[in-house]
Motif scaffolding. Structure first.
Motif, PDB file in Angstrom:
ATOM      1  N   UNK A 251       3.657  34.160  43.651  1.00 39.86           N
ATOM      2  CA  UNK A 251       3.313  33.423  42.450  1.00 39.86           C
ATOM      3  C   UNK A 251       4.185  33.867  41.287  1.00 39.86           C
ATOM      4  N   UNK A 252       3.556  34.392  40.272  1.00 42.25           N
ATOM      5  CA  UNK A 252       4.292  34.899  39.109  1.00 42.25           C
ATOM      6  C   UNK A 252       4.122  36.409  38.967  1.00 42.25           C
ATOM      7  N   UNK A 253       3.775  37.074  40.047  1.00 43.13           N
ATOM      8  CA  UNK A 253       3.435  38.485  39.941  1.00 43.13           C
ATOM      9  C   UNK A 253       4.067  39.308  41.056  1.00 43.13           C
ATOM     10  N   UNK A 254       4.562  40.474  40.676  1.00 39.89           N
ATOM     11  CA  UNK A 254       5.050  41.433  41.664  1.00 39.89           C
ATOM     12  C   UNK A 254       3.856  42.101  42.346  1.00 39.89           C
ATOM     13  N   UNK A 255       3.948  42.274  43.650  1.00 46.24           N
ATOM     14  CA  UNK A 255       2.857  42.879  44.414  1.00 46.24           C
ATOM     15  C   UNK A 255       2.920  44.394  44.403  1.00 46.24           C
ATOM     16  N   UNK A 516      11.363  31.845  35.114  1.00 47.78           N
ATOM     17  CA  UNK A 516      11.125  30.703  34.239  1.00 47.78           C
ATOM     18  C   UNK A 516      12.441  30.082  33.761  1.00 47.78           C
ATOM     19  N   UNK A 517      13.373  30.942  33.344  1.00 48.94           N
ATOM     20  CA  UNK A 517      14.659  30.431  32.867  1.00 48.94           C
ATOM     21  C   UNK A 517      15.459  29.843  34.030  1.00 48.94           C
ATOM     22  N   UNK A 518      15.359  30.460  35.194  1.00 51.54           N
ATOM     23  CA  UNK A 518      16.006  29.894  36.387  1.00 51.54           C
ATOM     24  C   UNK A 518      15.477  28.495  36.660  1.00 51.54           C
ATOM     25  N   UNK A 519      14.167  28.333  36.558  1.00 49.53           N
ATOM     26  CA  UNK A 519      13.556  27.029  36.787  1.00 49.53           C
ATOM     27  C   UNK A 519      14.030  26.013  35.753  1.00 49.53           C
ATOM     28  N   UNK A 520      14.148  26.447  34.514  1.00 49.11           N
ATOM     29  CA  UNK A 520      14.603  25.559  33.435  1.00 49.11           C
ATOM     30  C   UNK A 520      16.010  25.032  33.722  1.00 49.11           C
ATOM     31  N   UNK A 521      16.931  25.940  34.056  1.00 53.45           N
ATOM     32  CA  UNK A 521      18.303  25.521  34.287  1.00 53.45           C
ATOM     33  C   UNK A 521      18.451  24.738  35.590  1.00 53.45           C
TER      34      UNK A 521
END
Length: 523
Positions: A251-255, A516-521
């Protein structure tokens, strides 16, 4: 008949040496190579037989690092510090002598380009752990010699004060003895984007720790990546070549809070497997290895501070394992005094708080960061990112960089020639957008700010809107500092746009912002 018999005798002798290498003295450990040279001269072995013998000889030499973990063994397990020194010395020796035998069987282990404590220590620890894992003597020797390469240039190491202190505590006073990315051997074995790797070096593999995509300037080696140990969002590269892929992120979290936790988990599994098969007795971990891994996990999780929410149960289990199974009595005296627990009449164990605070203060030293040049502050913990829409060579026109800076943003902005230095930095690393993530610790809580610099106003403006308004970024609680924009634009370099942000969620690190920035670009 004579060559065939000579080859058979050679294989028997080498097999014996592999099974009993721990009982040899250091000088006798290389007897197989000498015997091979004599038999080769006398029997005129075929090229195929020579290659086979050469491979077995190389394996017998590297098995010096594969000591049994049984404490009843007559040969003591090689220490973390002595292993790193010996492997570095051997690599340098082979480079000078142009010995292709060792170069033919290498497992290069390296962290990410930021080269923080987690990347550096996890690469050194994984190499040591691999070298010490007990090998099944009945199997063919197919393991490469693990060689850790520090993922930064040699001159950059002094900037990493926390790493230098941890290495010293682990018994490595002269960090210059380690192998660095810009040293002759890595340059020779790996080549660069314009030069193919040394094909005469034969088999090689690469293990990535603390990242899961090889950096763009080493993309020509992507087919050699066979192992990944990481806790960042999986970028899904190297899918065809990787044999072991452990990416602790969902998801958005490191395990896990630290890649070093993954290395400890590997050690725990190895020990459990040995216990079940009765192949080894109970043993203590090398104190140098224990203190290095423990220090990084505590640093990355802020000593499991619940306010920071960086640590997980897996990190706590790794900490407990290191605390209870490391041979702390073997720590050097000055290290004991620095981190000794105040409890009396007990076996010496590190005081977690003291160890964490000592390493933390080395890393966050405000005076050190204020005196640093703007360029050094930007490059000390820098990562370059490319969207998944990148071309097959790993390059992208939308590449961006994120620098983690342990300083208040106001202190960063007043550094000499800050903006012009930032623009030069962006051009040097070929990125169109640079994010400077500033973090300071106030009352044991991280406080974060973000500065974005872009060479195209529309992209920075759009990215600013995305980070402050899109549902995907809502959890970071990022807000634009309005009154900063007009002031900054007056001093900005022509053609560049600057935006400043406050980040309300202190738990959002580069692990969360970068995806998030990767997703944006990418979109």
């Amino acid at each position: 008949f004579i060559p065939l018999m000579s080859s058979t005798i050679l294989r028997v002798l080498l097999s014996i040496s592999i099974r009993h290498t721990t009982s040899f003295s250091s000088s006798n450990a290389f007897v197989p190579s000498i015997l091979w040279q004599d038999l080769k001269r006398s029997s005129k072995m075929t090229k195929q037989q020579t290659s086979s013998a050469l491979r077995m000889s190389a394996c017998s030499n590297t098995s010096n690092f594969h000591s049994s973990t049984n404490t009843s063994s007559s040969t003591a397990e090689q220490s973390f510090s002595s292993y790193l020194t010996s492997i570095s010395s051997q690599v340098q020796k082979n480079l000078v002598e142009k010995n292709d035998t060792v170069e033919s069987f290498n497992n290069i282990i390296m962290g990410n380009e930021a080269g923080d404590a987690d990347s550096i220590i996890s690469s050194l620890a994984l190499a040591y752990v691999k070298s010490m894992e007990k090998k099944d003597a009945s199997d063919e020797c197919t393991n490469f010699t693990p060689i850790p390469v520090i993922s930064v240039n040699r001159d950059d190491m002094p900037l990493r004060r926390d790493v230098v202190q941890l290495l010293r505590m682990a018994g490595i006073d002269n960090y210059e003895e380690l192998i660095y990315l810009d040293d002759p051997w890595p340059l020779s074995i790996m080549g660069n984007a314009d030069t193919s790797p040394n094909e005469s070096s034969g088999g090689k593999s690469i293990s990535l720790v603390d990242h899961n995509k090889i950096r763009s300037n080493l993309w020509h080696l992507e087919q050699y990546v066979e192992e990944i140990f990481d806790h960042h969002q999986d970028e899904n590269f190297h899918l065809d070549s990787v044999k072991i892929r452990e990416v602790a992120f969902s998801g958005q979290k490191a395990l896990v809070g630290s890649t070093c936790t993954l290395i400890v988990e590997r050690m725990m599994k190895t020990r459990q497997s040995s216990a079940k098969s009765n192949t080894s007795d109970q043993y203590n971990l090398d104190a140098g290895l224990g203190i290095a891994l423990l220090g990084v996990i505590l640093l990355d999780t802020m000593n499991m501070n619940p306010e920071a929410s960086k640590g997980t149960e897996r990190d706590e289990s790794a900490i407990d394992y290191l605390m209870n199974n490391s041979d702390w009595e073997m720590l050097r005296i000055e290290t004991k005094e620095q981190i000794r627990s105040n409890r009396n009449n007990e076996l010496m164990v590190p005081d977690r708080a003291k160890l964490y605070e000592y390493i933390r203060d080395s890393k966050f030293d405000r005076t050190f960061w204020k005196e640093m040049s703007a360029r050094d502050a930007m490059r000390i913990d820098y990562k370059r990112f490319e969207p998944t829409s990148s071309s097959s060579d790993g390059k992208s026109n939308d590449a961006f960089g994120l620098s983690s800076v342990l300083l208040d943003l106001d202190d960063m902005l007043v550094k000499k020639d800050f903006l012009s230095t930032a623009v030069k930095f962006m051009n040097e690393f070929e990125v169109g957008t640079l994010g400077i993530m500033c973090m300071v610790i106030v009352d044991d809580r991280p406080q974060r700010e973000l500065l974005l610099i872009g060479d195209a106003s529309s992209e920075v403006e759009s990215l600013a809107t995305y980070l402050t308004s899109d549902n995907a970024a809502e959890f970071l609680d990022i807000s634009l500092v309005e009154d900063f924009t007009e002031t900054a634009q007056q001093d900005a370099v022509d053609g560049y746009t600057i935006k400043r942000f406050q980040q309300g969620n202190p738990k959002g690190s580069r692990k969360q912002l970068a995806p998030l920035i990767l997703s944006f670009f990418s979109s």
